[in-house]
Write an enzyme that holds these catalytic residues in place. Structure first.
Site, PDB file in Angstrom:
ATOM      1  N   ARG A  52      19.617  46.698  35.966  1.00  0.00           N
ATOM      2  CA  ARG A  52      19.788  46.122  37.313  1.00  0.00           C
ATOM      3  C   ARG A  52      20.465  44.756  37.236  1.00  0.00           C
ATOM      4  O   ARG A  52      21.300  44.423  38.076  1.00  0.00           O
ATOM      5  CB  ARG A  52      18.428  46.020  38.029  1.00  0.00           C
ATOM      6  CG  ARG A  52      18.574  45.664  39.503  1.00  0.00           C
ATOM      7  CD  ARG A  52      17.271  45.773  40.276  1.00  0.00           C
ATOM      8  NE  ARG A  52      16.267  44.834  39.803  1.00  0.00           N
ATOM      9  CZ  ARG A  52      15.033  44.752  40.269  1.00  0.00           C
ATOM     10  NH1 ARG A  52      14.630  45.585  41.228  1.00  0.00           N
ATOM     11  NH2 ARG A  52      14.171  43.881  39.792  1.00  0.00           N
ATOM     12  N   ARG A 105      36.862  31.445  39.309  1.00  0.00           N
ATOM     13  CA  ARG A 105      37.787  31.467  38.150  1.00  0.00           C
ATOM     14  C   ARG A 105      37.772  30.144  37.396  1.00  0.00           C
ATOM     15  O   ARG A 105      38.157  30.065  36.244  1.00  0.00           O
ATOM     16  CB  ARG A 105      39.218  31.757  38.627  1.00  0.00           C
ATOM     17  CG  ARG A 105      39.406  33.168  39.140  1.00  0.00           C
ATOM     18  CD  ARG A 105      40.750  33.334  39.782  1.00  0.00           C
ATOM     19  NE  ARG A 105      40.944  32.370  40.878  1.00  0.00           N
ATOM     20  CZ  ARG A 105      42.001  32.329  41.676  1.00  0.00           C
ATOM     21  NH1 ARG A 105      42.974  33.188  41.505  1.00  0.00           N
ATOM     22  NH2 ARG A 105      42.086  31.436  42.643  1.00  0.00           N
ATOM     23  N   LYS A 151      20.426  41.319  43.194  1.00  0.00           N
ATOM     24  CA  LYS A 151      19.358  40.343  42.983  1.00  0.00           C
ATOM     25  C   LYS A 151      20.044  39.032  42.592  1.00  0.00           C
ATOM     26  O   LYS A 151      20.174  38.706  41.401  1.00  0.00           O
ATOM     27  CB  LYS A 151      18.400  40.857  41.908  1.00  0.00           C
ATOM     28  CG  LYS A 151      16.995  40.307  42.050  1.00  0.00           C
ATOM     29  CD  LYS A 151      16.007  41.148  41.293  1.00  0.00           C
ATOM     30  CE  LYS A 151      14.711  40.398  41.058  1.00  0.00           C
ATOM     31  NZ  LYS A 151      14.031  39.918  42.244  1.00  0.00           N
ATOM     32  N   GLU A 184      11.893  45.402  54.116  1.00  0.00           N
ATOM     33  CA  GLU A 184      10.963  45.065  53.030  1.00  0.00           C
ATOM     34  C   GLU A 184      10.321  43.721  53.313  1.00  0.00           C
ATOM     35  O   GLU A 184      10.612  43.097  54.330  1.00  0.00           O
ATOM     36  CB  GLU A 184      11.696  45.051  51.686  1.00  0.00           C
ATOM     37  CG  GLU A 184      12.841  44.043  51.634  1.00  0.00           C
ATOM     38  CD  GLU A 184      13.629  44.073  50.329  1.00  0.00           C
ATOM     39  OE1 GLU A 184      13.103  44.562  49.317  1.00  0.00           O
ATOM     40  OE2 GLU A 184      14.769  43.578  50.324  1.00  0.00           O
TER      41      GLU A 184
HETATM   42  N1  PMP Z   1      12.353  43.120  47.217  1.00  0.00           N
HETATM   43  C1  PMP Z   1      12.805  41.881  46.926  1.00  0.00           C
HETATM   44  C2  PMP Z   1      13.605  41.163  47.928  1.00  0.00           C
HETATM   45  C3  PMP Z   1      12.506  41.308  45.675  1.00  0.00           C
HETATM   46  O1  PMP Z   1      12.957  40.095  45.368  1.00  0.00           O
HETATM   47  C4  PMP Z   1      11.732  42.039  44.752  1.00  0.00           C
HETATM   48  C5  PMP Z   1      11.426  41.457  43.398  1.00  0.00           C
HETATM   49  N2  PMP Z   1      10.518  40.392  43.476  1.00  0.00           N
HETATM   50  C6  PMP Z   1      11.259  43.306  45.119  1.00  0.00           C
HETATM   51  C7  PMP Z   1      11.615  43.822  46.354  1.00  0.00           C
HETATM   52  C8  PMP Z   1      10.447  44.132  44.178  1.00  0.00           C
HETATM   53  O2  PMP Z   1      11.247  44.563  43.108  1.00  0.00           O
HETATM   54  P1  PMP Z   1      10.674  44.811  41.648  1.00  0.00           P
HETATM   55  O3  PMP Z   1       9.595  45.820  41.798  1.00  0.00           O
HETATM   56  O4  PMP Z   1      11.827  45.318  40.885  1.00  0.00           O
HETATM   57  O5  PMP Z   1      10.157  43.517  41.153  1.00  0.00           O
END
Ligand code: PMP
Length: 290
Positions: A52, A105, A151, A184
Site C-alpha cells: 500500500r 521536480r 495514505k 469512514e
Molecule cells: N481510514 C483511514 C482514513 C485511516 O487513516 C486508516 C488507518 N489509520 C484506516 C481507515 C484503517 O486502515 P488500516 O486498517 O490499514 O490501518
C-alpha cells in the site's frame, strides 16, 4: 534507552531525529506513510502495508529509492535497534528537500523515516464499553481530488473531521461522502452487524482500503459469516444491531452510540467480541518474523 529513529539509512536519537524545513513533506504534506503493528516479534500484514505504501507513492509519482525488500529490511533493522517486539511502526516517505515552490521536480531525493514506538489510541474503557461517535459535516475527499485510497501526509480532511468530533465531546466522527453516504471515520473503517451479517462501505464510497478491514473480511469468509460491501446511509448505522471500527492502531473497537441513538442494545455485541478474539488469533500468525 532512548528511541532510535531511522532517517535515510542512519539512526538518530529521538531528540536529534530532524528533517529539513525545506522538506516538502513539511511544506506541502507531499509524501506518504503507513502505520504498521508488530505483535510478539511478527510484523502483522507486512506485505499488505508495504504494497500500500508503494501504491500510494506511485499515485503521487513519488519514486521510493529502495526496493520493497530493502524497505522491509530497514523496518526490521529499526525494530532490532530498538529491541522491540510489540511496536507501532510509522513508515514515512516524503518528497524530500526542495525549494519553496510546489514543483516536485526540484526535490532531488525522497526522505525515508522509520519510527518504532508504542501506540494506545483509546483507553481500555472504550474497548470494554464501546465508543460514542457523531456524524460531522466535513465531507470525505472525493476521488477526483485527493483519493481517500492514498495514505498521504496530507491528513487535513481527517483532521478537520477529528476537530469536529472533539468539539462535539466525542473521540470519533463518521464522515460522509459527497453523496451523503457513509464513508469512514477519521482514521478507521466502519462495520455494522445486522441480522447476523456484516456490512461495510465499498471502496468507492470514499474509504481507505484498510488492512484491518481486509483482515475482518477474511475472517468473515473463513467463519462463513455473510459479508456485504454495500453503500450505507446513516439510517443503516442507526438501525444496526452492532457497530465497530477497524484500524491498525485502534484494532477493532466497538461503537455503542451514534448521534445520540443507541446502537442495538447499547452494549458491545457478541459478533464484535467474536471478531476481536479471531483478530487477536490472526495477529499471532499472519506476518513477517524479525
Ligand atoms: N481510514 C483511514 C482514513 C485511516 O487513516 C486508516 C488507518 N489509520 C484506516 C481507515 C484503517 O486502515 P488500516 O486498517 O490499514 O490501518
Amino acid at each position: 534507552m532512548t528511541l532510535k529513529i531511522y532517517i535515510d539509512g542512519r539512526f538518530h536519537n529521538r531528540e536529534d531525529a530532524k528533517v529539513s524545513v525545506f522538506d516538502h513533506g513539511l511544506l506541502y504534506g507531499d509524501g506518504v506513510f503507513e502505520g504498521i503493528r508488530t505483535y510478539d516479534g511478527l510484523i502483522f500484514k507486512c506485505k499488505e502495508h508495504i504494497d500500500r505504501l508503494y501504491q500510494s507513492a506511485h499515485a503521487l509519482m513519488l519514486e521510493i529509492p529502495m526496493s520493497k525488500e530493502e524497505m522491509v529490511e530497514a523496518v526490521k533493522k529499526t525494530l532490532k535497534e530498538n529491541e522491540m517486539k510489540d511496536a507501532y511502526i510509522r513508515l514515512i516517505v516524503t518528497r524530500g528537500m526542495g525549494d519553496l515552490g510546489l514543483d516536485p521536480r526540484k526535490c532531488s531525493k525522497p526522505t525515508i523515516i522509520i519510527i518504532t514506538d508504542k501506540i494506545k489510541l483509546y483507553p481500555q474503557e472504550f474497548y470494554d464499553k464501546g465508543l460514542e461517535i457523531v456524524t460531522i459535516s466535513t465531507q470525505r475527499n472525493i476521488h477526483e481530488s485527493v483519493n481517500p485510497q492514498i495514505k498521504s501526509l496530507n491528513y487535513l480532511n481527517n483532521i478537520l473531521a477529528k476537530v469536529e468530533a472533539i468539539n462535539a465531546g466525542v473521540e470519533e466522527a463518521v464522515m460522509l461522502n459527497s453523496e451523503g453516504y457513509v464513508a469512514e471515520c477519521t482514521g478507521d473503517n466502519i462495520f455494522t452487524v445486522k441480522n447476523g451479517s456484516l456490512f461495510t462501505p465499498p471502496i468507492h464510497s470514499g474509504v481507505l482500503r484498510g488492512i484491518t478491514r481486509g483482515a475482518v473480511i477474511d475472517i468473515a469468509h473463513l467463519k462463513e459469516i455473510p459479508i456485504h460491501e454495500e453503500v450505507l446511509t446513516r439510517y443503516d448505522l442507526f438501525n444496526a444491531d452492532e457497530m465497530f471500527l477497524t484500524g491498525t492502531a485502534a484494532e477493532i473497537i466497538p461503537v455503542v452510540r451514534m448521534d445520540r441513538r443507541k446502537i442495538g442494545d447499547g452494549k458491545v455485541g457478541k459478533m464484535t467480541l467474536n471478531l476481536i478474539s479471531e483478530f487477536h488469533k490472526l495477529t499471532k500468525v499472519d506476518g513477517v518474523r524479525f
